[in-house]
Scaffold this motif. Structure first.
Motif, PDB file in Angstrom:
ATOM      1  N   PRO A   1     -16.151 -17.185 -15.556  1.00  0.00           N
ATOM      2  CA  PRO A   1     -15.084 -18.067 -15.059  1.00  0.00           C
ATOM      3  C   PRO A   1     -14.848 -17.733 -13.587  1.00  0.00           C
ATOM      4  O   PRO A   1     -14.710 -16.555 -13.246  1.00  0.00           O
ATOM      5  N   PRO A   2     -14.833 -18.732 -12.688  1.00  0.00           N
ATOM      6  CA  PRO A   2     -14.771 -18.459 -11.252  1.00  0.00           C
ATOM      7  C   PRO A   2     -13.621 -17.545 -10.854  1.00  0.00           C
ATOM      8  O   PRO A   2     -13.764 -16.712  -9.951  1.00  0.00           O
ATOM      9  N   ALA A   3     -12.466 -17.648 -11.546  1.00  0.00           N
ATOM     10  CA  ALA A   3     -11.310 -16.861 -11.134  1.00  0.00           C
ATOM     11  C   ALA A   3     -11.556 -15.365 -11.338  1.00  0.00           C
ATOM     12  O   ALA A   3     -11.109 -14.537 -10.548  1.00  0.00           O
ATOM     13  N   GLN A   4     -12.274 -15.004 -12.415  1.00  0.00           N
ATOM     14  CA  GLN A   4     -12.494 -13.578 -12.705  1.00  0.00           C
ATOM     15  C   GLN A   4     -13.873 -13.095 -12.280  1.00  0.00           C
ATOM     16  O   GLN A   4     -14.226 -11.937 -12.514  1.00  0.00           O
ATOM     17  N   ALA A   5     -14.675 -13.983 -11.667  1.00  0.00           N
ATOM     18  CA  ALA A   5     -16.070 -13.632 -11.393  1.00  0.00           C
ATOM     19  C   ALA A   5     -16.180 -12.377 -10.527  1.00  0.00           C
ATOM     20  O   ALA A   5     -16.958 -11.464 -10.833  1.00  0.00           O
ATOM     21  N   GLY A   6     -15.365 -12.302  -9.459  1.00  0.00           N
ATOM     22  CA  GLY A   6     -15.463 -11.159  -8.554  1.00  0.00           C
ATOM     23  C   GLY A   6     -15.174  -9.853  -9.271  1.00  0.00           C
ATOM     24  O   GLY A   6     -15.887  -8.858  -9.118  1.00  0.00           O
ATOM     25  N   MET A   7     -14.133  -9.867 -10.121  1.00  0.00           N
ATOM     26  CA  MET A   7     -13.734  -8.678 -10.876  1.00  0.00           C
ATOM     27  C   MET A   7     -14.852  -8.249 -11.831  1.00  0.00           C
ATOM     28  O   MET A   7     -15.209  -7.065 -11.901  1.00  0.00           O
TER      29      MET A   7
ATOM     30  N   GLY B   1     -17.667 -15.693  -6.828  1.00  0.00           N
ATOM     31  CA  GLY B   1     -16.850 -14.490  -6.895  1.00  0.00           C
ATOM     32  C   GLY B   1     -17.191 -13.464  -5.837  1.00  0.00           C
ATOM     33  O   GLY B   1     -16.499 -12.471  -5.695  1.00  0.00           O
ATOM     34  N   VAL B   2     -18.290 -13.645  -5.110  1.00  0.00           N
ATOM     35  CA  VAL B   2     -18.641 -12.741  -4.011  1.00  0.00           C
ATOM     36  C   VAL B   2     -18.986 -13.589  -2.794  1.00  0.00           C
ATOM     37  O   VAL B   2     -19.172 -14.804  -2.893  1.00  0.00           O
ATOM     38  N   ALA B   3     -19.106 -12.926  -1.628  1.00  0.00           N
ATOM     39  CA  ALA B   3     -19.331 -13.675  -0.394  1.00  0.00           C
ATOM     40  C   ALA B   3     -20.750 -13.516   0.146  1.00  0.00           C
ATOM     41  O   ALA B   3     -21.105 -14.154   1.119  1.00  0.00           O
ATOM     42  N   HIS B   4     -21.550 -12.636  -0.477  1.00  0.00           N
ATOM     43  CA  HIS B   4     -22.909 -12.451   0.022  1.00  0.00           C
ATOM     44  C   HIS B   4     -23.899 -13.155  -0.901  1.00  0.00           C
ATOM     45  O   HIS B   4     -23.898 -12.917  -2.103  1.00  0.00           O
TER      46      HIS B   4
END
Lengths: 223, 102
Positions: A185-191, A47-50
């Motif tokens: 859940p990967p789809a909501q992980a960033g949120m 969910g994040v890029a770092h």
């Protein structure tokens, strides 16, 4: 005073301990598990890029959850030790130029904190750095005499202090229904990570500021 | 010897210095500082050892970030306790009669 013999013995023991540690580290075999590769392989689902943020709030999220709990406990400990005093004393006002500078810097520091929070998803940054900047702004305002030290925290402050931990705990508890603690859940992980981090930033900033402002309200010299 | 190992070795030296400081120094403020030196040594070992083979490893870096924040919190609590002791007894060292008769 510590006798010379004991002093020499302790220093020798510490030096040989350091030497043994270094020798052991030189002999250490290469790790059998390659963690950076494991992190790299799962970045897409985090969910994040770092990578550091991904480890901190996703792969090892429970460490961070407990860490925030420890911070809250430390603040409670400081509150218990310093005792509740109704009337906090303000620091003597600083010179006008310093006060002006503090007033100018404080909003900028809040802006930097929010930027750090947002940047944490793709580059170094995140809730802890953002919280530290917020706390630094509070300390700056306190030292220039604009913000008085804390007395007994009121209901609103208490809620804000605990909010980060409670939001984190609520997300963890809700995800427990899906089978595992903090398995987003990967789809909501960033949120979800952004939600947790936003709560953490506010609470961490207040807790770190509180550690300073609670200790500062009494000089420690008076009976 | 890679740069990661140099960091780890420096961390080991810092850890040992902090440990000796905690044992040797009586003044509580300096003892808290020694405790922080010790903690910094542990962080250096963690980060240094993990990148001795080359690239940085995000897992120990995240652990160390966690550790730094906990160290700040425990330092603040220790300072609060030390100030309390100073206010109640006027002393800045722990009592020698409990465990360390001289």
């Amino acid at each position: 005073m510590i006798p010379l013999l004991k002093r020499v013995a302790v220093i020798l023991a510490a030096a040989s301990f350091a030497g043994a540690l270094v020798v052991a580290m030189l002999d250490l075999p290469a790790p059998t598990v390659h963690l950076p590769a494991a992190v790299e392989a799962n970045m897409a689902a985090s969910g994040v890029a770092h990578p550091v943020t991904a480890v901190l709030l996703n792969f090892r999220g429970y460490d961070t959850l407990l860490e925030v709990g420890v911070l809250l406990l430390a603040l409670l400990g400081v509150l218990a030790v310093t005792g509740v005093r109704a009337a906090p004393r303000a620091v003597a006002p600083a010179e006008p130029a310093k006060r002006m500078l503090a007033r100018l810097l404080a909003p900028l520091m809040m802006l930097v904190a929010v930027y750090l929070l947002w940047a944490g998803a793709i580059q170094p940054g995140g809730a802890f750095q953002a919280g530290a900047v917020l706390a630094a702004a509070a300390v700056l305002l306190h030292l220039t005499g604009i913000l008085p030290g804390w007395g007994a925290p009121g209901p609103r402050l208490r809620v804000s202090l605990a909010a980060g931990f409670l939001i984190f705990l609520a997300v963890a508890g809700a995800l427990l229904a899906r089978g595992a603690l903090l398995a987003y859940p990967p789809a909501q992980a960033g949120m979800l990570i952004l939600l947790i981090e936003a709560g953490l930033m506010v609470s961490l900033g207040l807790i770190l500021a509180g550690l300073f402002l609670l200790l500062s309200r009494d000089s420690g010299d008076e009976a | 010897m890679s740069s990661g190992l140099v960091f780890a070795a420096a961390g080991a030296v810092l850890f040992a210095m902090g440990l000796a400081g905690i044992v040797l120094i009586g003044h509580l403020l300096r003892r808290i500082l020694a405790f922080n030196v010790m903690g910094s040594g542990a962080f250096l070992i963690l980060v240094g050892l993990a990148q001795r083979a080359g690239g940085a490893d995000p897992v120990p870096q995240a652990m160390v970030l966690t550790g730094i924040v906990v160290a700040v919190a425990s330092t603040a609590l220790a300072l609060a306790l030390a100030r309390r002791l100073h206010r109640l007894t006027g002393r800045t060292t722990l009592s020698a009669t409990d465990s360390d008769p001289e």
